[in-house]
Scaffold this motif. Structure first.
Motif, mmCIF file in Angstrom:
data_model
loop_
_atom_site.group_PDB
_atom_site.id
_atom_site.type_symbol
_atom_site.label_atom_id
_atom_site.label_comp_id
_atom_site.label_asym_id
_atom_site.label_seq_id
_atom_site.Cartn_x
_atom_site.Cartn_y
_atom_site.Cartn_z
ATOM 1 N N GLU A 5 0.815 -1.217 0.000
ATOM 2 C CA GLU A 5 0.000 0.000 0.000
ATOM 3 C C GLU A 5 0.851 1.272 0.000
ATOM 4 O O GLU A 5 0.398 2.318 -0.478
ATOM 5 C CB GLU A 5 -0.931 -0.001 1.217
ATOM 6 C CG GLU A 5 -0.213 -0.029 2.560
ATOM 7 C CD GLU A 5 -1.162 -0.093 3.755
ATOM 8 O OE1 GLU A 5 -2.379 -0.256 3.522
ATOM 9 O OE2 GLU A 5 -0.683 0.016 4.902
ATOM 10 N N ASN A 6 2.067 1.193 0.517
ATOM 11 C CA ASN A 6 2.923 2.379 0.586
ATOM 12 C C ASN A 6 3.667 2.663 -0.718
ATOM 13 O O ASN A 6 4.289 3.725 -0.851
ATOM 14 C CB ASN A 6 3.952 2.216 1.709
ATOM 15 C CG ASN A 6 3.310 2.165 3.080
ATOM 16 O OD1 ASN A 6 2.308 2.824 3.333
ATOM 17 N ND2 ASN A 6 3.877 1.361 3.978
ATOM 18 N N PHE A 7 3.601 1.727 -1.665
ATOM 19 C CA PHE A 7 4.417 1.860 -2.868
ATOM 20 C C PHE A 7 3.639 1.810 -4.181
ATOM 21 O O PHE A 7 4.127 2.283 -5.203
ATOM 22 C CB PHE A 7 5.477 0.743 -2.907
ATOM 23 C CG PHE A 7 6.161 0.494 -1.596
ATOM 24 C CD1 PHE A 7 7.005 1.443 -1.048
ATOM 25 C CD2 PHE A 7 5.967 -0.690 -0.900
ATOM 26 C CE1 PHE A 7 7.643 1.224 0.156
ATOM 27 C CE2 PHE A 7 6.601 -0.918 0.319
ATOM 28 C CZ PHE A 7 7.437 0.035 0.850
ATOM 29 N N ILE A 8 2.455 1.226 -4.172
ATOM 30 C CA ILE A 8 1.779 0.882 -5.418
ATOM 31 C C ILE A 8 1.391 2.108 -6.259
ATOM 32 O O ILE A 8 1.402 2.041 -7.496
ATOM 33 C CB ILE A 8 0.542 -0.018 -5.133
ATOM 34 C CG1 ILE A 8 0.005 -0.598 -6.440
ATOM 35 C CG2 ILE A 8 -0.526 0.732 -4.365
ATOM 36 C CD1 ILE A 8 0.993 -1.455 -7.194
ATOM 37 N N GLU A 9 1.079 3.226 -5.625
ATOM 38 C CA GLU A 9 0.725 4.415 -6.414
ATOM 39 C C GLU A 9 1.913 4.879 -7.266
ATOM 40 O O GLU A 9 1.734 5.244 -8.434
ATOM 41 C CB GLU A 9 0.250 5.552 -5.506
ATOM 42 C CG GLU A 9 -1.193 5.411 -5.064
ATOM 43 C CD GLU A 9 -1.755 6.710 -4.499
ATOM 44 O OE1 GLU A 9 -1.357 7.782 -4.983
ATOM 45 O OE2 GLU A 9 -2.584 6.643 -3.585
ATOM 46 N N GLY A 57 5.336 -4.498 -7.500
ATOM 47 C CA GLY A 57 4.560 -3.434 -6.874
ATOM 48 C C GLY A 57 5.300 -2.417 -6.041
ATOM 49 O O GLY A 57 4.788 -1.317 -5.817
ATOM 50 N N ASP A 58 6.501 -2.740 -5.572
ATOM 51 C CA ASP A 58 7.252 -1.768 -4.771
ATOM 52 C C ASP A 58 8.387 -1.109 -5.555
ATOM 53 O O ASP A 58 9.156 -0.327 -4.997
ATOM 54 C CB ASP A 58 7.799 -2.404 -3.490
ATOM 55 C CG ASP A 58 8.594 -3.671 -3.741
ATOM 56 O OD1 ASP A 58 8.655 -4.111 -4.909
ATOM 57 O OD2 ASP A 58 9.143 -4.234 -2.783
ATOM 58 N N ASP A 59 8.494 -1.417 -6.850
ATOM 59 C CA ASP A 59 9.474 -0.761 -7.711
ATOM 60 C C ASP A 59 8.744 0.177 -8.671
ATOM 61 O O ASP A 59 7.516 0.165 -8.754
ATOM 62 C CB ASP A 59 10.269 -1.806 -8.500
ATOM 63 C CG ASP A 59 11.023 -2.775 -7.592
ATOM 64 O OD1 ASP A 59 11.508 -2.331 -6.539
ATOM 65 O OD2 ASP A 59 11.100 -3.971 -7.940
ATOM 66 N N TYR A 60 9.500 0.973 -9.450
ATOM 67 C CA TYR A 60 8.815 1.887 -10.359
ATOM 68 C C TYR A 60 9.735 2.343 -11.487
ATOM 69 O O TYR A 60 10.960 2.351 -11.363
ATOM 70 C CB TYR A 60 8.264 3.104 -9.601
ATOM 71 C CG TYR A 60 9.271 3.870 -8.775
ATOM 72 C CD1 TYR A 60 9.922 4.988 -9.283
ATOM 73 C CD2 TYR A 60 9.570 3.485 -7.461
ATOM 74 C CE1 TYR A 60 10.837 5.711 -8.514
ATOM 75 C CE2 TYR A 60 10.489 4.187 -6.691
ATOM 76 C CZ TYR A 60 11.114 5.290 -7.227
ATOM 77 O OH TYR A 60 12.027 5.995 -6.472
ATOM 78 N N TRP A 61 9.093 2.700 -12.604
ATOM 79 C CA TRP A 61 9.807 3.231 -13.762
ATOM 80 C C TRP A 61 9.955 4.741 -13.625
ATOM 81 O O TRP A 61 9.064 5.420 -13.118
ATOM 82 C CB TRP A 61 9.053 2.897 -15.046
ATOM 83 C CG TRP A 61 8.987 1.421 -15.319
ATOM 84 C CD1 TRP A 61 9.800 0.453 -14.801
ATOM 85 C CD2 TRP A 61 8.064 0.744 -16.172
ATOM 86 N NE1 TRP A 61 9.448 -0.779 -15.273
ATOM 87 C CE2 TRP A 61 8.379 -0.639 -16.124
ATOM 88 C CE3 TRP A 61 7.007 1.161 -16.978
ATOM 89 C CZ2 TRP A 61 7.668 -1.596 -16.848
ATOM 90 C CZ3 TRP A 61 6.298 0.211 -17.705
ATOM 91 C CH2 TRP A 61 6.630 -1.142 -17.641
ATOM 92 N N THR A 62 11.088 5.266 -14.105
ATOM 93 C CA THR A 62 11.392 6.688 -13.912
ATOM 94 C C THR A 62 11.508 7.467 -15.218
ATOM 95 O O THR A 62 11.591 8.693 -15.187
ATOM 96 C CB THR A 62 12.713 6.838 -13.130
ATOM 97 O OG1 THR A 62 13.753 6.143 -13.835
ATOM 98 C CG2 THR A 62 12.581 6.253 -11.725
#
Length: 296
Positions: free
Chosen positions: A14-18, A95-100
């Motif tokens: 929940e802390n990372f998915i957005e 879900g806890d990683d992200y593209w930049t």
């Protein structure tokens, strides 16, 4: 028009998915994107956050939201998500990683479209961590060149968030063998190695995603029970690829279990030590090499 399928696996994030979804929604592409979000029965508000966020999805994005009614585990969750993909290409972002980089998908898509002899491309990734010694560092240096399957196996260089591959790889013999083992702890390295059976693999120095390093990560810490499952994966890799890869896999299994056996004996955990001893004896050739070097 081609289509790329993106897999996002979630569990209590929940802390990372957005931030994860923002990195996907901001992608500027001239092709269709199929987003498959597979939640492994999260106990927090992750599913609610996802449902709210995807109400404002961009028009080029197709979304399949899977909500497991019971926790199936990371590898079965991944296998199930792969079976939902209909795209020509595959990309991944847990879900806890992200593209930049908003051009990540387009750049990788164009590379594979214009270079039919390649089955996969990947790029450099940045670490994000509360530890100032790790934060903002590079996960692994990636050069603008081709990489072999044994390089990918020997060095933890390909991060999941960086991969863009042809979906046809899922039909090769190695991946079909992989699908028969839902009990495996890891699946990613095996999958990337399997791409080498369909074509060449290209690296890029561009840093276009972030890997969140935290204590909850599956690869953190010493865990001798987990090491037994790692041995099992390395054994399957050895049987699949043979040659230099088998030699390296056998040595990995032996070395890992030798260290575990020694430490577990000191701790008096005889039952677990015996399980590692069985792996040591199974790799008798490596044991002889080790003893010869140690006592020569």
């Amino acid at each position: 028009m081609s289509k790329a399928s993106i897999i996002v696996l979630t569990y209590n994030q929940e802390n990372f998915i957005e931030k994860n979804l923002h990195g996907i929604f901001m992608q500027k592409v001239n092709f269709t994107v199929e987003l498959i979000i597979s939640d492994d029965c999260s106990k927090d508000s992750t599913p609610f956050i996802i449902e709210e966020y995807i109400k404002n999805k961009p028009p080029h994005l197709e979304i399949k939201l899977i909500k497991h009614q019971k926790n199936v585990g990371a590898t079965p969750n991944f296998y199930h998500a792969l079976q939902q993909c209909t795209g020509k290409y595959l990309a991944f972002c847990e879900g806890d990683d992200y593209w930049t980089d908003e051009n990540k998908l387009q750049l990788q898509h164009d590379f594979l479209e214009n270079n039919k002899e390649y089955s996969m491309c990947f790029h450099q990734v940045k670490n994000v961590s509360p530890d100032p010694l790790i934060n903002e560092t590079i996960f692994a240096k990636v050069e603008d060149r081709d990489y072999s399957a044994i390089e990918i196996y020997q060095h933890w260089i390909v991060h999941t968030t960086s991969v863009f591959m042809r979906a046809e790889v899922l039909q090769n013999t190695a991946v079909q063998k992989l699908f028969k083992h839902p009990e495996l702890l890891y699946f990613d390295t095996f999958l990337y190695m399997a791409c080498s059976l369909n074509g060449k693999i290209r690296g890029s120095h561009f840093t276009m995603s972030s890997y969140l390093r935290h204590e909850e990560g599956i690869s953190n810490g010493i865990n001798y029970k987990r090491d037994l499952r790692h041995n099992y994966l390395d054994e399957i890799i050895a049987e699949t690829y043979l040659g230099k890869i088998k030699e390296f896999a056998d040595w990995q299994i032996f070395s890992r279990s030798r260290i575990a056996f020694s430490n577990l004996l000191k701790q008096g955990k005889l039952s677990l030590a015996f399980q590692h001893l069985k792996w040591i004896l199974k790799k008798e050739k490596n044991l002889r090499i080790y003893l010869k070097k140690k006592y020569a």
